[in-house]
Design a protein around this motif. Structure first.
Motif, mmCIF file in Angstrom:
data_model
loop_
_atom_site.group_PDB
_atom_site.id
_atom_site.type_symbol
_atom_site.label_atom_id
_atom_site.label_comp_id
_atom_site.label_asym_id
_atom_site.label_seq_id
_atom_site.Cartn_x
_atom_site.Cartn_y
_atom_site.Cartn_z
ATOM 1 N N ALA A 49 84.760 74.974 36.927
ATOM 2 C CA ALA A 49 83.615 75.763 37.410
ATOM 3 C C ALA A 49 84.124 76.959 38.197
ATOM 4 O O ALA A 49 85.242 76.947 38.710
ATOM 5 N N TYR A 60 80.130 77.027 34.275
ATOM 6 C CA TYR A 60 80.687 75.679 34.188
ATOM 7 C C TYR A 60 81.279 75.409 32.808
ATOM 8 O O TYR A 60 80.808 75.935 31.798
ATOM 9 N N LYS A 65 78.794 70.521 32.739
ATOM 10 C CA LYS A 65 77.506 71.184 32.927
ATOM 11 C C LYS A 65 76.390 70.145 33.093
ATOM 12 O O LYS A 65 76.303 69.191 32.324
#
Length: 124
Positions: A49, A60, A65
């Motif tokens: 990230a 991300y 995610k």
């Protein structure tokens, strides 16, 4: 120069949560994009990230995610990685990295400064 120190790693069961912190030295922390990477045994370091220095946009890896959240507190010179619904495959050493300027990056070579890493182990 920026020095980075990660903390918050540990052992957690699958489905659990951890919050990593990365404390940065230097008065210009707010002008750095901050990233988190991880490296599992026998694998290359991979992007997790990133958060820009302003206005704090994020990006991300697909694998995290919806489960991980990156944030920063410029007043405390600290970036965080909230990790939820952890999986066994999230096990790795997690590294904080800093990149000066506005542009964010997802490659290891995009970053100038690195922390020493903190171990995250997800296991039952």
């Amino acid at each position: 120069q920026v020095q980075l120190v990660e903390s918050g790693g540990g052992l957690v069961q699958p489905g659990g949560s951890l919050r990593l912190s990365c404390a940065a030295s230097g008065r210009t922390f707010s002008r750095y994009a901050m990233g988190w990477f991880r490296q599992a045994p026998g694998k290359e370091r991979e992007f997790v990230a990133v958060i820009s220095w302003t206005p704090g946009s994020t990006s991300y890896a697909d694998s995290v995610k919806g489960r991980f959240i990156i944030s920063r507190d410029n007043a405390k010179n600290t970036v965080y990685l909230q990790m939820n619904t952890l999986k066994v495959q999230d096990t790795a050493v997690y590294y904080c990295a800093a990149r000066p300027g506005i542009r964010v990056g997802v490659r290891v070579e995009d970053y100038d400064y690195w922390g020493q890493g903190t171990q995250v182990t997800v296991s039952s």
